[in-house]
Design an enzyme around this catalytic site. Structure first.
Site, PDB file in Angstrom:
ATOM      1  CD  GLU A 266     -11.367  14.574  10.373  1.00  0.00           C
ATOM      2  OE1 GLU A 266     -10.689  14.062  11.277  1.00  0.00           O
ATOM      3  OE2 GLU A 266     -11.473  15.805  10.226  1.00  0.00           O
TER       4      GLU A 266
ATOM      5  CE1 TYR B  88      -6.351  18.312   7.193  1.00  0.00           C
ATOM      6  CE2 TYR B  88      -5.428  16.285   6.316  1.00  0.00           C
ATOM      7  CZ  TYR B  88      -6.404  16.939   7.032  1.00  0.00           C
ATOM      8  OH  TYR B  88      -7.450  16.229   7.586  1.00  0.00           O
TER       9      TYR B  88
ATOM     10  CB  SER C 164      -8.810  21.203  20.173  1.00  0.00           C
ATOM     11  OG  SER C 164      -8.648  20.427  18.999  1.00  0.00           O
ATOM     12  CG  ASN C 165      -9.223  14.698  20.102  1.00  0.00           C
ATOM     13  OD1 ASN C 165      -9.694  14.294  21.169  1.00  0.00           O
ATOM     14  ND2 ASN C 165      -9.146  13.928  19.031  1.00  0.00           N
TER      15      ASN C 165
ATOM     16  CE1 TYR D  25       1.772  24.449  18.165  1.00  0.00           C
ATOM     17  CE2 TYR D  25       1.710  22.732  16.475  1.00  0.00           C
ATOM     18  CZ  TYR D  25       1.065  23.511  17.426  1.00  0.00           C
ATOM     19  OH  TYR D  25      -0.279  23.354  17.645  1.00  0.00           O
TER      20      TYR D  25
ATOM     21  CG  ASN E 177      -6.140  13.098  15.482  1.00  0.00           C
ATOM     22  OD1 ASN E 177      -5.911  12.210  14.665  1.00  0.00           O
ATOM     23  ND2 ASN E 177      -6.947  14.117  15.209  1.00  0.00           N
TER      24      ASN E 177
ATOM     25  CE1 TYR F 145      -5.522  13.208   9.122  1.00  0.00           C
ATOM     26  CE2 TYR F 145      -4.481  12.621  11.203  1.00  0.00           C
ATOM     27  CZ  TYR F 145      -5.432  13.328  10.495  1.00  0.00           C
ATOM     28  OH  TYR F 145      -6.289  14.175  11.169  1.00  0.00           O
TER      29      TYR F 145
ATOM     30  CD  GLU G 198      -4.975  20.888  10.875  1.00  0.00           C
ATOM     31  OE1 GLU G 198      -5.421  20.720  12.019  1.00  0.00           O
ATOM     32  OE2 GLU G 198      -5.169  20.080   9.944  1.00  0.00           O
ATOM     33  CE  LYS G 199      -3.773  17.873  15.171  1.00  0.00           C
ATOM     34  NZ  LYS G 199      -4.651  17.623  14.014  1.00  0.00           N
TER      35      LYS G 199
END
Length: 360
Positions: free
Chosen positions: A137, A168, A194-195, A241, A246, A252, A255-256
C-alpha cells in the site's frame, strides 16, 4: 629363457594394471554421489527434512524455509510453484507457524500489525532468521506506527529502493515480434473507481475533466457495479482508461496502470511524475495528465486522438516487442523473497523504516 619369462611377466603385470585403471575410471565416471542408497539414507530423517537434504545436495545450496506469518488481507493463495512459475529453486514456503524455529525468513504484512504488534511472534528469534516487512500500500494508506522500528531486517515493497522489489506489474520482452490486434472499442474514456473521496486529487481532476469529454464511470459512487468477470473486458472496450492513483508517491504505480496496458487500452495516468512512469515503460505507451495545462486541454487531446486512428495506434507500438505480466500477489512476493535470501547471506537490520517510507 629367464629374461624372456621376466619380460612376459612384466607385460602381464602392465596389462593387468591398465585393465584395473580402466575399470577404476569407468567406475568413477558412472559413480553418482547422490545415489538411491544416499537418498534412502536421507529418508531416515523426517520426511520434510529428507526433501531438503536431497534438494540441497542437488543444487549445492541450502533450501530456504520461508514462513508467511499472516495471509495478507486474509486472502489465502497457493504458495507452491516457485520453480515452475518463476524459475526460482530451493524454496520451502509455508504459512504453518509450527515451522517458526527453522524458518530462514518470516514475512510480516504491515496492515496486520499496524494497529497491534502483540500478534508478532512471541518465541525467541533464531539468530539466522530474518524478518521481512511487507507492504504494497502507499504511505497515505498505510497506518504508521513507531512500534515497528528495530524489528525488521529487510523490506519487501513496490519501491525501487526497497531491499526486495516487486512492482504491481512488469513489462517483459515478448517471446517474438508480436502482431498486436486492437480490441473492439465502444467507449472513449472509462473509469472504474471504488474508493471515492472528494478530497482526493483524482476526484477533483475527474470533476473538471468530465465537463469536456464523456466519461463512462463505474463503481459504488456511480451506482454502476462491475463484476470481477466483466472488469477487464470493460477496460478493453474503452479507448482510454483513467489510471488515477488514490495517492501520489514515489514508485506507487498500481494495477490501475498495468490493467489497461495489458488489455490494449491507453492509460491516462495521474500519479507520480512522468519520469517515474518511464522507469517502468517507454513514454509513448501512456498519457500523463501533467503533459497538459488543464483538464480541458487533456480532453481536447483525447478527442483529437479519437478522430485519428493513425495517431491513436502509435500508443501501441511498444506491444510489438514487449508484453505485460501482472505480479501474482503473495505467491510471487514469497518466491522473490526466497530468491533474495539465497543470494544475500549477510546480516542486515533496519532501524528507521518510518523515515524511509513515510518520511520525517
Amino acid at each position: 629363457m629367464q629374461s624372456e619369462t621376466a619380460h612376459r611377466m612384466l607385460r602381464h603385470a602392465l596389462l593387468a594394471t591398465f585393465v584395473l585403471g580402466c575399470f577404476v575410471c569407468l567406475f568413477l565416471s558412472r559413480y553418482n554421489p547422490l545415489s538411491s542408497r544416499d537418498v534412502g539414507a536421507a529418508n531416515l530423517a523426517e520426511p520434510a527434512e529428507a526433501v531438503k537434504i536431497f534438494l540441497s545436495n542437488k543444487s549445492n545450496e541450502k533450501v530456504i524455509t520461508l514462513l508467511l506469518w499472516f495471509w495478507p488481507f486474509g486472502v489465502r493463495t497457493n504458495l507452491s510453484g516457485c520453480s515452475s512459475r518463476f524459475n526460482i529453486e530451493g524454496c520451502s514456503l509455508t504459512a504453518d507457524r509450527n515451522f517458526y524455529d527453522e524458518a530462514d525468513g518470516v514475512i510480516i504484512h504491515h496492515r496486520d500489525i499496524s494497529g497491534d504488534v502483540s500478534n508478532l511472534p512471541k518465541l525467541r528469534r533464531p539468530p539466522f532468521q530474518k524478518w521481512i516487512w511487507m507492504n504494497m500500500e502507499s504511505p497515505t494508506n498505510s497506518p504508521r506506527t513507531p512500534r515497528i522500528e528495530n524489528l525488521f531486517n529487510l523490506t519487501l515493497n513496490y519501491r525501487q529502493d526497497s531491499n526486495i522489489v516487486l512492482p504491481y506489474g512488469l513489462i517483459e520482452a515478448a517471446d517474438g515480434k508480436e502482431d498486436f490486434v486492437l480490441p473492439s472499442k465502444s467507449k472513449l474514456v472509462c473509469w472504474i473507481v471504488s474508493n471515492w473521496n472528494s478530497d482526493h486529487v483524482r476526484v477533483k481532476y475527474y470533476n473538471e475533466l468530465h465537463k469536456h469529454v464523456q466519461i463512462h464511470a463505474y463503481g459504488r459512487a456511480f451506482k454502476a457495479y462491475v463484476s470481477k468477470n466483466d472488469f477487464l473486458s470493460t477496460i478493453a472496450s474503452c479507448k482510454f482508461y483513467l489510471s488515477f492513483e488514490n495517492s501520489i508517491h514515489k514508485d506507487y504505480i498500481s494495477e490501475k496502470f498495468y490493467n489497461p496496458l495489458s488489455m490494449g487500452t491507453v492509460p491516462v495516468v495521474l500519479g507520480p511524475p512522468r519520469q517515474n512512469y518511464e522507469n517502468f515503460i517507454q513514454g509513448d505507451a501512456f498519457i500523463h495528465v501533467d503533459d497538459f495545462s488543464s483538464p480541458k486541454e487533456l480532453a481536447d487531446h483525447l478527442l483529437l486522438l479519437n478522430n485519428s486512428e493513425e495517431m491513436y495506434l502509435r500508443y501501441f507500438e511498444w506491444k510489438r516487442y514487449f508484453k505485460v505480466r501482472m505480479t501474482i500477489f503473495t505467491t510471487e512476493h514469497a518466491c522473490v523473497t526466497c530468491d533474495y535470501l539465497h543470494k544475500h547471506k549477510e546480516y542486515k537490520a533496519l532501524s528507521n523504516i518510518g523515515g524511509w517510507y513515510w518520511g520525517d
